[in-house]
Design a protein around this motif. Structure first.
Motif, PDB file in Angstrom:
ATOM      1  N   THR A  82       0.840  -1.203   0.000  1.00  0.00           N
ATOM      2  CA  THR A  82       0.000   0.000   0.000  1.00  0.00           C
ATOM      3  C   THR A  82       0.872   1.248   0.000  1.00  0.00           C
ATOM      4  OG1 THR A  82      -1.843  -1.113   1.105  1.00  0.00           O
ATOM      5  CG2 THR A  82      -1.744   1.284   1.307  1.00  0.00           C
ATOM      6  N   ASP A  98     -10.119   9.958  -3.095  1.00  0.00           N
ATOM      7  CA  ASP A  98     -10.609   8.856  -2.271  1.00  0.00           C
ATOM      8  C   ASP A  98     -10.773   7.563  -3.069  1.00  0.00           C
ATOM      9  OD1 ASP A  98     -10.637  10.365   0.029  1.00  0.00           O
ATOM     10  OD2 ASP A  98     -12.761  10.920  -0.157  1.00  0.00           O
ATOM     11  N   GLN A  99     -11.223   7.673  -4.304  1.00  0.00           N
ATOM     12  CA  GLN A  99     -11.374   6.476  -5.125  1.00  0.00           C
ATOM     13  C   GLN A  99     -10.025   5.819  -5.383  1.00  0.00           C
ATOM     14  OE1 GLN A  99     -13.499   8.098  -8.491  1.00  0.00           O
ATOM     15  NE2 GLN A  99     -15.368   7.044  -7.854  1.00  0.00           N
ATOM     16  N   ARG A 101      -7.392   6.014  -3.452  1.00  0.00           N
ATOM     17  CA  ARG A 101      -6.939   5.413  -2.186  1.00  0.00           C
ATOM     18  C   ARG A 101      -7.667   4.091  -1.922  1.00  0.00           C
ATOM     19  NH1 ARG A 101      -3.709   8.647   0.846  1.00  0.00           N
ATOM     20  NH2 ARG A 101      -4.224   7.616   2.793  1.00  0.00           N
ATOM     21  N   ASP A 102      -8.962   4.040  -2.223  1.00  0.00           N
ATOM     22  CA  ASP A 102      -9.720   2.784  -2.065  1.00  0.00           C
ATOM     23  C   ASP A 102      -9.144   1.704  -2.976  1.00  0.00           C
ATOM     24  OD1 ASP A 102     -11.395   4.000  -0.231  1.00  0.00           O
ATOM     25  OD2 ASP A 102     -13.031   4.318  -1.658  1.00  0.00           O
ATOM     26  N   GLU A 105      -5.817   0.266  -1.493  1.00  0.00           N
ATOM     27  CA  GLU A 105      -6.000  -0.701  -0.400  1.00  0.00           C
ATOM     28  C   GLU A 105      -6.444  -2.056  -0.938  1.00  0.00           C
ATOM     29  OE1 GLU A 105      -8.591   1.005   2.522  1.00  0.00           O
ATOM     30  OE2 GLU A 105      -7.267   2.717   2.840  1.00  0.00           O
ATOM     31  N   THR A 106      -7.387  -2.037  -1.876  1.00  0.00           N
ATOM     32  CA  THR A 106      -7.898  -3.279  -2.446  1.00  0.00           C
ATOM     33  C   THR A 106      -6.846  -3.957  -3.320  1.00  0.00           C
ATOM     34  OG1 THR A 106     -10.099  -2.305  -2.456  1.00  0.00           O
ATOM     35  CG2 THR A 106      -9.779  -4.239  -3.833  1.00  0.00           C
TER      36      THR A 106
END
Length: 145
Positions: A82, A98-99, A101-102, A105-106
């Motif tokens: 990450t 934010d998208q 960053r999501d 993580e995934t």
């Protein structure tokens, strides 16, 4: 401790238990491969380095993934992946998205699963083949940014 000729008290002066040692070991490996190289190597060079390290330490990783549940090995590795992906986002000016960053993580979990799952295959793929797929996937994902 016997193999390393370390006294029991010396061990406990540095680690609270064997799981603390395991976390430290994984973190040290990932810091050496990723954190230490962020300013010196490109992310395209770091990813094969991490995959190589997992491959040459396959016996160790298979053992600690299969023989204990106290330390989530995949999660520990994924945290460092990450960091690497966030570094890529930062260089592309997407850190505050934010998208993105999501996605990081995934994707980090998927990348780590790809590395560790390969350890259990009867005919595991070579580290360079796997890391090339990951690099290509990252290029594909970020090609419009």
């Amino acid at each position: 401790m016997k193999k390393g000729n370390i006294r029991r008290q010396t061990f406990y002066d540095n680690f609270k238990d064997k799981y603390d040692l395991l976390e430290w070991t994984i973190r040290s490996m990932m810091e050496d491969d990723i954190i230490s190289n962020l300013d010196y190597l490109s992310w395209e060079e770091i990813i094969p380095l991490v995959f190589y390290d997992i491959e040459i330490n396959a016996k160790f990783f298979r053992s600690v993934i299969a023989d204990q549940t106290e330390v989530d090995v995949v999660k520990e590795i994924s945290l460092y992946m990450t960091t690497l992906l966030l570094h890529i986002l930062e260089t592309k000016g997407l850190v505050k998205n934010d998208q993105a960053r999501d996605f990081v993580e995934t994707y980090s979990l998927g990348m780590t699963y790809t590395m560790t799952n390969n350890l259990y295959k009867p005919h595991p793929k070579e580290y360079d083949e796997l890391s090339k797929k990951v690099v290509n996937a990252i290029y594909f994902t970020f090609k419009y940014y």
